[in-house]
Design a protein around this motif. Sequence first.
Motif, PDB file in Angstrom:
ATOM      1  N   ARG A 225      11.009  12.499 -25.803  1.00 54.94           N
ATOM      2  CA  ARG A 225      11.372  10.796 -24.485  1.00 54.94           C
ATOM      3  C   ARG A 225      10.052  10.279 -23.773  1.00 54.94           C
ATOM      4  O   ARG A 225       9.352   9.529 -23.638  1.00 54.94           O
ATOM      5  N   ASP A 229       7.370   7.282 -24.245  1.00 53.97           N
ATOM      6  CA  ASP A 229       6.923   6.218 -23.839  1.00 53.97           C
ATOM      7  C   ASP A 229       5.722   6.367 -23.871  1.00 53.97           C
ATOM      8  O   ASP A 229       5.103   4.998 -23.108  1.00 53.97           O
ATOM      9  N   ARG A 232       4.091   4.417 -26.133  1.00 52.37           N
ATOM     10  CA  ARG A 232       4.846   3.200 -26.004  1.00 52.37           C
ATOM     11  C   ARG A 232       3.375   2.011 -25.129  1.00 52.37           C
ATOM     12  O   ARG A 232       3.260   0.839 -25.935  1.00 52.37           O
ATOM     13  N   THR A 233       3.486   3.136 -23.967  1.00 54.77           N
ATOM     14  CA  THR A 233       2.337   2.450 -23.102  1.00 54.77           C
ATOM     15  C   THR A 233       1.179   1.404 -23.486  1.00 54.77           C
ATOM     16  O   THR A 233       0.543   1.112 -22.642  1.00 54.77           O
ATOM     17  N   CYS A 239       8.161   0.953 -21.424  1.00 49.53           N
ATOM     18  CA  CYS A 239       9.068   2.048 -21.625  1.00 49.53           C
ATOM     19  C   CYS A 239      10.500   1.960 -22.300  1.00 49.53           C
ATOM     20  O   CYS A 239      11.095   1.199 -21.127  1.00 49.53           O
ATOM     21  N   ARG A 240      10.498   2.817 -21.867  1.00 48.29           N
ATOM     22  CA  ARG A 240      12.184   2.703 -22.540  1.00 48.29           C
ATOM     23  C   ARG A 240      12.712   3.997 -21.482  1.00 48.29           C
ATOM     24  O   ARG A 240      14.046   3.769 -21.574  1.00 48.29           O
ATOM     25  N   THR A 242      11.467   6.296 -19.446  1.00 45.94           N
ATOM     26  CA  THR A 242      10.731   6.637 -17.841  1.00 45.94           C
ATOM     27  C   THR A 242      10.210   5.035 -16.887  1.00 45.94           C
ATOM     28  O   THR A 242       9.964   4.573 -17.400  1.00 45.94           O
TER      29      THR A 242
END
Length: 341
Positions: A225, A229, A232-233, A239-240, A242
């Motif tokens: 996970r 994240d 994603r950053t 973030c989902r 973090t």
Amino acid sequence: MDGSPRDVAQLVYAACQCACLVYDPLAQPGPGLVPVMSRAPSVTGTAKAVSMWKLGAGNTLIVSVRGTASAADHMVNMNAEPEDASRVLGLPFRVDAHRGFLSCAKALLPSLPQEIARQLAADQRLSHVVFTGHSAGGAVASLLFLHAAYNCLSRESPAAQPGEAPARRGRAAPRPKISLATFGSAPVTSADVTARAGEQPSVGWMLAFVNEFDMVPRADQPYTRSIVDLYRTRYGLPCRWTAVGGESCPLSQALCWTLPEPSHQLVGEVILSRSALRATRPTGDSASEVAAPQAASLMFIKVARAAFHNLVFCEVGVHKRRVYLERMRFLATGAWETPTQ
């Protein structure tokens, strides 16, 4: 660690061969490896394929567990919720394990220890049992090893089946040593049990080999996970899971990316296999005009658990069995370098 480093390296290479051979029972084994048992997996993937091998010139029985090879195996891998492993494995302390891998170990108990006891009773020369496996097979092998460590393997042969001659009973041989060698194992226990298991009198060595950048040995749920994240950053997405630098947690606002504490860990001392390129000395009169060629070199480094949990590994190519097998061959032949300080 019992045995000389060279002897251990030879056993590790043999174990890696067995960890690969269990995927293909019809494959031709290397010299010195004698197959003694092979069991097919269940349709649901809960009971893993298992094979046993004896080193022809040695005193070692190698127990190999197959890893992921089917869609059912992937479903088992995804069943990652923690579950108390103490009752299943006969441990005197509480530790949780990956539920899918624990169910695989449970499916092999007690039939596998009984088969090991049968082999030990039939050949009194056997004094060492090595559990091994690649990827998910390494995780299940680790749990079976813990069961053997706390429920000493016996040379008592099970009762003879109808029509089968009873095993001869002579002077009792000492209980065998048990060791563990895994290759790219998935993390499996909720706590590091290596030191505690090493206190058992029957335990020899416990080695968890990890190729540098191999994601699988790091891929428990919190790590996976966190890496999602992190990516994603990179694209400015929130973030989902973090909490870093505010709601959208852009990487530019964070001084460093802190990885979460692992939910599952490897069993054994972590040995990192690192491949590097080195410049070789050029030869010839025109050496100064030609770029020095590059040659691959290998280093094997014992990594502290805390340091290992701070490594960001995201590759799958180095997870392949053939890559581990080739590197263990180098380990056995001594064709590797000692890291410089």
